[in-house]
Design an enzyme around this catalytic site. Sequence first.
Site, PDB file in Angstrom:
ATOM      1  N   HIS A 201       1.228  -0.733   0.150  1.00 55.14           N
ATOM      2  CA  HIS A 201       0.382   0.448   0.106  1.00 55.14           C
ATOM      3  C   HIS A 201       0.985   1.077  -0.194  1.00 55.14           C
ATOM      4  O   HIS A 201       0.895   2.057   1.233  1.00 55.14           O
ATOM      5  CB  HIS A 201      -0.599   0.099   1.049  1.00 55.14           C
ATOM      6  CG  HIS A 201      -2.077  -1.104   0.810  1.00 55.14           C
ATOM      7  ND1 HIS A 201      -2.548  -1.385   1.992  1.00 55.14           N
ATOM      8  CD2 HIS A 201      -3.024  -1.081  -0.308  1.00 55.14           C
ATOM      9  CE1 HIS A 201      -3.581  -2.076   1.565  1.00 55.14           C
ATOM     10  NE2 HIS A 201      -3.961  -2.309   0.154  1.00 55.14           N
TER      11      HIS A 201
ATOM     12  N   HIS B  70      -0.827  -9.328   1.704  1.00 53.23           N
ATOM     13  CA  HIS B  70      -2.340 -10.359   2.863  1.00 53.23           C
ATOM     14  C   HIS B  70      -2.133 -11.322   3.140  1.00 53.23           C
ATOM     15  O   HIS B  70      -2.920 -11.332   3.840  1.00 53.23           O
ATOM     16  CB  HIS B  70      -2.924  -8.900   2.452  1.00 53.23           C
ATOM     17  CG  HIS B  70      -2.393  -7.489   2.213  1.00 53.23           C
ATOM     18  ND1 HIS B  70      -2.175  -6.555   3.683  1.00 53.23           N
ATOM     19  CD2 HIS B  70      -2.403  -6.426   1.179  1.00 53.23           C
ATOM     20  CE1 HIS B  70      -1.990  -5.727   2.997  1.00 53.23           C
ATOM     21  NE2 HIS B  70      -1.804  -5.416   1.742  1.00 53.23           N
TER      22      HIS B  70
ATOM     23  N   GLU C 244      -6.687  -8.437   4.166  1.00 50.06           N
ATOM     24  CA  GLU C 244      -5.707  -9.656   4.628  1.00 50.06           C
ATOM     25  C   GLU C 244      -7.467 -10.062   5.693  1.00 50.06           C
ATOM     26  O   GLU C 244      -7.388 -11.520   6.038  1.00 50.06           O
ATOM     27  CB  GLU C 244      -4.690  -9.211   5.892  1.00 50.06           C
ATOM     28  CG  GLU C 244      -4.405 -10.327   5.991  1.00 50.06           C
ATOM     29  CD  GLU C 244      -3.575  -9.771   7.923  1.00 50.06           C
ATOM     30  OE1 GLU C 244      -2.820  -8.346   7.819  1.00 50.06           O
ATOM     31  OE2 GLU C 244      -2.797 -10.208   8.966  1.00 50.06           O
TER      32      GLU C 244
ATOM     33  N   THR D  93      -2.898  -8.718  11.107  1.00 54.36           N
ATOM     34  CA  THR D  93      -1.308  -8.365  11.874  1.00 54.36           C
ATOM     35  C   THR D  93      -1.278  -6.879  12.378  1.00 54.36           C
ATOM     36  O   THR D  93      -0.003  -6.778  12.885  1.00 54.36           O
ATOM     37  CB  THR D  93      -0.423  -8.466  10.686  1.00 54.36           C
ATOM     38  OG1 THR D  93      -0.447  -8.248   9.788  1.00 54.36           O
ATOM     39  CG2 THR D  93       0.054 -10.273  11.041  1.00 54.36           C
TER      40      THR D  93
ATOM     41  N   CYS E  45       1.932  -9.176  14.476  1.00 57.76           N
ATOM     42  CA  CYS E  45       3.051  -9.074  13.739  1.00 57.76           C
ATOM     43  C   CYS E  45       3.976  -8.506  14.858  1.00 57.76           C
ATOM     44  O   CYS E  45       3.928  -7.079  15.357  1.00 57.76           O
ATOM     45  CB  CYS E  45       3.670  -9.020  12.857  1.00 57.76           C
ATOM     46  SG  CYS E  45       4.216  -7.624  11.933  1.00 57.76           S
TER      47      CYS E  45
HETATM   48  S1  SF4 Z   1       5.859  -7.797   8.767  1.00 57.74           S
HETATM   49 FE1  SF4 Z   1       3.589  -7.395   9.999  1.00 57.74          FE
HETATM   50  S2  SF4 Z   1       3.739  -5.058   9.138  1.00 57.74           S
HETATM   51 FE2  SF4 Z   1       5.172  -6.757   7.110  1.00 57.74          FE
HETATM   52  S3  SF4 Z   1       3.890  -7.731   5.378  1.00 57.74           S
HETATM   53 FE3  SF4 Z   1       4.610  -9.192   7.548  1.00 57.74          FE
HETATM   54  S4  SF4 Z   1       2.327  -8.369   9.042  1.00 57.74           S
HETATM   55 FE4  SF4 Z   1       2.701  -6.938   7.401  1.00 57.74          FE
END
Ligand code: SF4
Length: 281
Positions: A41, A73, A125, A161, A189
Site C-alpha cells: 500500500h 496480505h 488480509e 497482523t 506481528c
Molecule cells: S511483517 Fe508484519 S506488517 Fe510486515 S507484511 Fe508481515 S505481517 Fe504485515
Amino acid sequence: MKISLAKHAGYCYGVQRALKLALEATVSSTKPIHTLGPIIHNPQVVESLKKQGVNAVNSVDEVNSGTVIIRTHGVDPKIIKKVKNRGLGLIDATCPFVAKAQQRAADLVKEGYNVVIIGERNHPEVAGLLAYANNQAIVVESAKELENVEVMGKTGVVVQTTQSLENLESILDTLLFKTKDLKVYNTICNATSQRQEAAAELSKQVDLMLVVGGKNSANTTRLTQICTKNNKETYHIETADEVNELWLDGIGHIGITAGASTPDWIVKEVIDRLETLAGGS
Ligand code: SF4
C-alpha cells in the site's frame, strides 16, 4: 529545528521479502508479471515497479499468461488454486506472519471454536483470514460492535497482523463478558508492535509528528491514530511535497515515523524538505 526518527520505522520484513521476490521475477522471467492488487500500500513504490514491468490487476481472470504474485496480505486459498488451474506461474509473497494467522484461523475452526477475527472488514488480509476460517467467522472492528451480541459459547480469536494492541485489549475486555471459553491468538506481528510503540513514545516528546506512508495503508493509518492521541499536531503525509510550511511555525522538535510499506527514500525526501524549509538548521 531538531528532527527525530522513530526507533522502528519504515519497511518491515514481509514487505522487503515481497519486493525482493517481485524484482527477482522481473529479472528471471520474460513473461508478464502481475500482482493481485497493489503489491504494497504505497502508490510511489507501485508506480516504480510498474516501470519495471510489474503490473497490478484486480482479478486472476484478467491474466492470460505469465506469473501472478500473491502480496503480503495473503488471499483465499481458492485464488491460489485458480492461478494454478489457469497454468499461470505463482509467486506466493504472503508474509509468513500473515500465513501463521491464517493457519491459526483454520485450526480454530477445526477445533470447533466460533471464530472472531479482529480487524478491518474491508481489508484484503481479513478477507483471506475469513476464507481460512471457512467463511464461518465474525469480523469485529471495535468493542462497540459487540455490545448487542448475545452469549457466544466456545470462542477463538485471531487478529489482523497490523491491529493495535489497544484495540485488541478493548475487544477482549468485552468478549470476556460474552463467553467463559475464550482462546486468543495474538497474531499482531512484531514489526507492527515495534513501530506502534516507537511512534507512541516519540509523539509524546515532540512538538509535531509526521507519519509518512500510503493513505491506503492500514498500518500507517494506525500509526497516525496512535500519534494523534498523544500529539494533536500529527499529520499523515505520503510524500515530501505534502509538508505544509505553515505547520512548522514555532516548532522546535519534529518527530517522524513511517509505515511498514514506506521506503527509506521517501522518508529521506521528507527530512530533506524539512531541512530546506528550516533554512538548513
Ligand atoms: S511483517 Fe508484519 S506488517 Fe510486515 S507484511 Fe508481515 S505481517 Fe504485515
